[in-house]
Write a protein that holds these residues in place. Structure first.
Motif, PDB file in Angstrom:
ATOM      1  N   LEU A  89       0.927  -1.181  -0.008  1.00  0.00           N
ATOM      2  CA  LEU A  89       0.015   0.042  -0.021  1.00  0.00           C
ATOM      3  C   LEU A  89       0.990   1.180   0.075  1.00  0.00           C
ATOM      4  O   LEU A  89       0.704   2.133  -0.805  1.00  0.00           O
ATOM      5  CB  LEU A  89      -1.021   0.170   1.176  1.00  0.00           C
ATOM      6  N   PHE A  90       1.963   1.359   0.927  1.00  0.00           N
ATOM      7  CA  PHE A  90       2.576   2.538   1.203  1.00  0.00           C
ATOM      8  C   PHE A  90       3.494   2.643  -0.299  1.00  0.00           C
ATOM      9  O   PHE A  90       3.576   3.819  -0.667  1.00  0.00           O
ATOM     10  CB  PHE A  90       3.940   2.252   2.069  1.00  0.00           C
ATOM     11  N   THR A  91       4.005   1.614  -1.114  1.00  0.00           N
ATOM     12  CA  THR A  91       4.775   1.696  -2.406  1.00  0.00           C
ATOM     13  C   THR A  91       3.987   2.406  -3.213  1.00  0.00           C
ATOM     14  O   THR A  91       4.417   3.300  -3.898  1.00  0.00           O
ATOM     15  CB  THR A  91       5.599   0.524  -2.489  1.00  0.00           C
ATOM     16  N   THR A  92       2.759   1.776  -3.470  1.00  0.00           N
ATOM     17  CA  THR A  92       1.911   2.091  -4.757  1.00  0.00           C
ATOM     18  C   THR A  92       1.322   3.396  -4.482  1.00  0.00           C
ATOM     19  O   THR A  92       1.234   4.340  -5.385  1.00  0.00           O
ATOM     20  CB  THR A  92       1.020   1.062  -4.891  1.00  0.00           C
ATOM     21  N   GLN A  93       0.927   3.856  -3.063  1.00  0.00           N
ATOM     22  CA  GLN A  93       0.365   5.224  -2.814  1.00  0.00           C
ATOM     23  C   GLN A  93       1.496   6.149  -3.113  1.00  0.00           C
ATOM     24  O   GLN A  93       1.098   7.364  -3.522  1.00  0.00           O
ATOM     25  CB  GLN A  93      -0.319   5.252  -1.507  1.00  0.00           C
ATOM     26  N   ALA A  94       2.796   5.938  -2.787  1.00  0.00           N
ATOM     27  CA  ALA A  94       3.728   6.976  -2.724  1.00  0.00           C
ATOM     28  C   ALA A  94       3.963   7.008  -4.361  1.00  0.00           C
ATOM     29  O   ALA A  94       4.271   8.096  -4.825  1.00  0.00           O
ATOM     30  CB  ALA A  94       4.877   6.397  -2.180  1.00  0.00           C
ATOM     31  N   LEU A  95       4.003   5.907  -4.928  1.00  0.00           N
ATOM     32  CA  LEU A  95       4.126   6.141  -6.443  1.00  0.00           C
ATOM     33  C   LEU A  95       3.010   7.093  -7.365  1.00  0.00           C
ATOM     34  O   LEU A  95       3.306   7.762  -7.926  1.00  0.00           O
ATOM     35  CB  LEU A  95       4.185   4.790  -7.171  1.00  0.00           C
ATOM     36  N   SER A  96       1.709   6.823  -6.561  1.00  0.00           N
ATOM     37  CA  SER A  96       0.840   7.645  -7.122  1.00  0.00           C
ATOM     38  C   SER A  96       0.810   9.160  -6.782  1.00  0.00           C
ATOM     39  O   SER A  96       0.522  10.035  -7.627  1.00  0.00           O
ATOM     40  CB  SER A  96      -0.391   7.124  -6.742  1.00  0.00           C
ATOM     41  N   SER A  97       1.363   9.349  -5.552  1.00  0.00           N
ATOM     42  CA  SER A  97       1.353  10.543  -5.105  1.00  0.00           C
ATOM     43  C   SER A  97       2.668  11.266  -6.236  1.00  0.00           C
ATOM     44  O   SER A  97       2.556  12.542  -6.134  1.00  0.00           O
ATOM     45  CB  SER A  97       1.919  10.591  -3.512  1.00  0.00           C
TER      46      SER A  97
ATOM     47  N   ALA B  26     -10.578  11.520  -8.094  1.00  0.00           N
ATOM     48  CA  ALA B  26      -9.302  12.349  -8.354  1.00  0.00           C
ATOM     49  C   ALA B  26      -8.720  12.122  -9.672  1.00  0.00           C
ATOM     50  O   ALA B  26      -8.056  12.934 -10.417  1.00  0.00           O
ATOM     51  CB  ALA B  26      -8.296  12.185  -7.104  1.00  0.00           C
ATOM     52  N   ALA B  27      -8.656  10.844 -10.107  1.00  0.00           N
ATOM     53  CA  ALA B  27      -8.125  10.866 -11.352  1.00  0.00           C
ATOM     54  C   ALA B  27      -8.927  11.164 -12.509  1.00  0.00           C
ATOM     55  O   ALA B  27      -8.433  11.635 -13.327  1.00  0.00           O
ATOM     56  CB  ALA B  27      -8.044   8.977 -11.474  1.00  0.00           C
ATOM     57  N   CYS B  28     -10.366  11.181 -12.310  1.00  0.00           N
ATOM     58  CA  CYS B  28     -11.240  11.812 -13.288  1.00  0.00           C
ATOM     59  C   CYS B  28     -11.006  13.332 -13.516  1.00  0.00           C
ATOM     60  O   CYS B  28     -11.015  13.620 -14.617  1.00  0.00           O
ATOM     61  CB  CYS B  28     -12.516  11.485 -12.818  1.00  0.00           C
TER      62      CYS B  28
ATOM     63  N   ALA C 134       1.614   9.864 -17.352  1.00  0.00           N
ATOM     64  CA  ALA C 134       2.507   9.303 -16.377  1.00  0.00           C
ATOM     65  C   ALA C 134       1.681   9.431 -15.172  1.00  0.00           C
ATOM     66  O   ALA C 134       1.608   8.179 -14.376  1.00  0.00           O
ATOM     67  CB  ALA C 134       3.818  10.177 -16.288  1.00  0.00           C
ATOM     68  N   ASP C 135       1.026  10.394 -14.852  1.00  0.00           N
ATOM     69  CA  ASP C 135       0.008  10.378 -13.619  1.00  0.00           C
ATOM     70  C   ASP C 135      -0.901   9.305 -13.531  1.00  0.00           C
ATOM     71  O   ASP C 135      -0.970   8.743 -12.559  1.00  0.00           O
ATOM     72  CB  ASP C 135      -0.528  11.678 -13.514  1.00  0.00           C
ATOM     73  N   LEU C 136      -1.796   9.270 -14.842  1.00  0.00           N
ATOM     74  CA  LEU C 136      -2.623   8.264 -14.685  1.00  0.00           C
ATOM     75  C   LEU C 136      -2.077   6.951 -14.932  1.00  0.00           C
ATOM     76  O   LEU C 136      -2.976   5.870 -14.312  1.00  0.00           O
ATOM     77  CB  LEU C 136      -3.647   8.374 -16.015  1.00  0.00           C
ATOM     78  N   ALA C 137      -1.020   6.689 -15.175  1.00  0.00           N
ATOM     79  CA  ALA C 137      -0.522   5.098 -15.193  1.00  0.00           C
ATOM     80  C   ALA C 137      -0.024   5.024 -13.654  1.00  0.00           C
ATOM     81  O   ALA C 137      -0.217   3.881 -13.217  1.00  0.00           O
ATOM     82  CB  ALA C 137       0.979   5.209 -15.937  1.00  0.00           C
ATOM     83  N   THR C 138       0.512   6.056 -12.837  1.00  0.00           N
ATOM     84  CA  THR C 138       0.776   5.542 -11.535  1.00  0.00           C
ATOM     85  C   THR C 138      -0.529   5.386 -10.668  1.00  0.00           C
ATOM     86  O   THR C 138      -0.561   4.608  -9.965  1.00  0.00           O
ATOM     87  CB  THR C 138       1.536   6.829 -10.829  1.00  0.00           C
ATOM     88  N   PHE C 139      -1.654   6.215 -11.305  1.00  0.00           N
ATOM     89  CA  PHE C 139      -2.920   5.828 -10.481  1.00  0.00           C
ATOM     90  C   PHE C 139      -3.239   4.562 -10.585  1.00  0.00           C
ATOM     91  O   PHE C 139      -3.686   3.684  -9.664  1.00  0.00           O
ATOM     92  CB  PHE C 139      -3.842   7.011 -11.089  1.00  0.00           C
ATOM     93  N   ALA C 140      -3.272   3.994 -11.841  1.00  0.00           N
ATOM     94  CA  ALA C 140      -3.558   2.536 -12.471  1.00  0.00           C
ATOM     95  C   ALA C 140      -2.779   1.617 -11.500  1.00  0.00           C
ATOM     96  O   ALA C 140      -3.332   0.689 -10.972  1.00  0.00           O
ATOM     97  CB  ALA C 140      -3.432   2.499 -13.865  1.00  0.00           C
TER      98      ALA C 140
ATOM     99  N   PHE D  56      -4.360   1.921  -7.838  1.00  0.00           N
ATOM    100  CA  PHE D  56      -5.632   1.455  -7.918  1.00  0.00           C
ATOM    101  C   PHE D  56      -5.779  -0.143  -7.782  1.00  0.00           C
ATOM    102  O   PHE D  56      -6.608  -0.730  -7.326  1.00  0.00           O
ATOM    103  CB  PHE D  56      -6.423   2.106  -8.827  1.00  0.00           C
ATOM    104  N   THR D  57      -5.382  -0.601  -8.899  1.00  0.00           N
ATOM    105  CA  THR D  57      -5.092  -2.063  -8.920  1.00  0.00           C
ATOM    106  C   THR D  57      -4.454  -2.919  -7.947  1.00  0.00           C
ATOM    107  O   THR D  57      -5.186  -3.903  -7.512  1.00  0.00           O
ATOM    108  CB  THR D  57      -4.176  -2.284 -10.403  1.00  0.00           C
ATOM    109  N   ALA D  58      -3.498  -2.372  -7.269  1.00  0.00           N
ATOM    110  CA  ALA D  58      -2.815  -2.972  -6.353  1.00  0.00           C
ATOM    111  C   ALA D  58      -3.890  -2.927  -4.702  1.00  0.00           C
ATOM    112  O   ALA D  58      -4.114  -3.849  -4.146  1.00  0.00           O
ATOM    113  CB  ALA D  58      -1.744  -2.269  -5.731  1.00  0.00           C
ATOM    114  N   LEU D  59      -4.518  -1.691  -4.776  1.00  0.00           N
ATOM    115  CA  LEU D  59      -5.299  -1.701  -3.616  1.00  0.00           C
ATOM    116  C   LEU D  59      -6.730  -2.591  -3.909  1.00  0.00           C
ATOM    117  O   LEU D  59      -7.282  -3.245  -2.929  1.00  0.00           O
ATOM    118  CB  LEU D  59      -5.775  -0.191  -3.317  1.00  0.00           C
TER     119      LEU D  59
END
Length: 331
Positions: free
Chosen positions: A19-27, A89-91, A178-184, A187-190
């Motif tokens: 969770l921490f790693t993927t959320q940090a990537l999205s941030s 937020a991604a929308c 790139a932002d949308l890719a990190t969100f994906a 989101f998938t991990a969560l």
């Protein structure tokens, strides 16, 4: 034996680390978009006020709704709240990208989209903190606090470098993709791989307004904590004025521009990294209140932004620990 214990700890924390790693990537992706939009907005308008209003519109929802969001998140499923807030937020990024692609994007659109994005972050932040608490044993709380500061510092270091590189290669569109890719990824991990335990949040029959009033009563019963919160709010209000005006100041000068803003942001993040390492490595101070106040005096007396940022992190870390300690004593 120590190696075995290390792998056992990793196994115990695997859901949190994912969770921490993927959320940090999205941030990081979101920070790159915000950075790029500030540059784009100034290039379009040349107005310091218009650029500063981007920051105001992002943080206004925090000011208006943060008092109620904690009580609201307590009544909702943490994982679903994070998924919905992240998706909405991604929308806003998708909407900005569509407007940009069709040549209709204006700064007024960004104000509205930033406000919606800020509202979703106002919900996502307490939900993320609740998820962290649910996934971690109490013995790991202090270590994770340092890890968060370290992640924030690394994000600050990488944001200007990656954002400028992507803008050079593909413009603002590349940053948004790139932002949308990190969100994906997050989101998938969560959605597929992380399970957050249910939390005990008090009486199920307690109304939303009763929960909010209970939080306010807690502050009334803990005057020291209330004083600390009001003090930090005043400090952050003054600092936010500086942060809002800074991009226009750097971009408008003859010696400035995107490169100067990128260098400044990188040095600031480096100072934050130094401060986070100090907060993690140094022993706990005998008086955290003195560290909080001393950090602010140190920052005000010395004009160097590098020292100011390192003082901010140490002060914030001690303030957080002091608040947690007070909360444990009160409960």
């Amino acid at each position: 034996m120590k190696l075995h214990s290390f792998f056992e700890s990793l196994r115990e924390l695997r859901h949190f680390l994912l969770l921490f790693t993927t959320q940090a990537l999205s941030s990081l992706g979101s920070a790159m978009t915000s950075y790029a939009l500030v540059i784009w907005a100034y290039q379009q308008s040349g107005s310091a006020l218009s650029t500063a209003l981007l920051t105001v519109s992002s943080y206004a929802p925090y000011v208006v709704f943060s008092l109620f969001c904690g009580a609201l998140v307590d009544r909702l499923d943490t994982r679903r709240t994070m998924l919905v807030s992240d998706a909405l937020a991604a929308c806003t990024t998708v909407a900005a990208l569509v407007l940009l692609q069709t040549g209709r994007l204006q700064i007024t659109h960004l104000y509205l989209l930033n406000a919606l994005n800020g509202l979703m972050n106002t919900l996502q932040q307490p939900a993320s903190e609740a998820a962290t608490t649910a996934l971690l044993p109490k013995s790991q709380y202090q270590r994770v606090g340092g890890l968060r500061y370290l992640s924030s510092s690394l994000s600050g270091l990488l944001t200007p470098v990656l954002a400028m590189a992507l803008m050079t290669l593909g413009g603002l569109r590349a940053v948004m993709f790139a932002d949308l890719a990190t969100f994906a990824v997050a989101f998938t991990a969560l959605l597929c791989f992380i399970r957050i335990p249910k939390r005990q949040t008090g009486s199920p029959h307690e109304s939303f307004l009763d929960s909010t009033r209970q939080g306010l009563r807690f502050f009334r019963q803990a005057p020291g904590l209330l004083t600390l919160v009001l003090y930090l709010a005043a400090i952050n209000l003054v600092s936010s004025m500086y942060e809002a005006a800074l991009p226009s100041l750097l971009l408008s000068r003859s010696w400035g521009g995107e490169n100067a803003m990128g260098i400044f942001s990188t040095v600031t993040a480096l100072a934050t990294l130094i401060g986070s390492l100090l907060a993690v490595l140094l022993p706990a101070p005998k008086s955290r209140v003195r560290v909080v106040c001393g950090g602010d005096v140190y920052k005000r007396q010395l004009p160097a932004r590098l020292r100011a940022e390192s003082a901010d992190v140490v002060r914030g870390r001690c303030a957080g620990v002091a608040a947690d300690s007070r909360h444990e004593r009160e409960s």
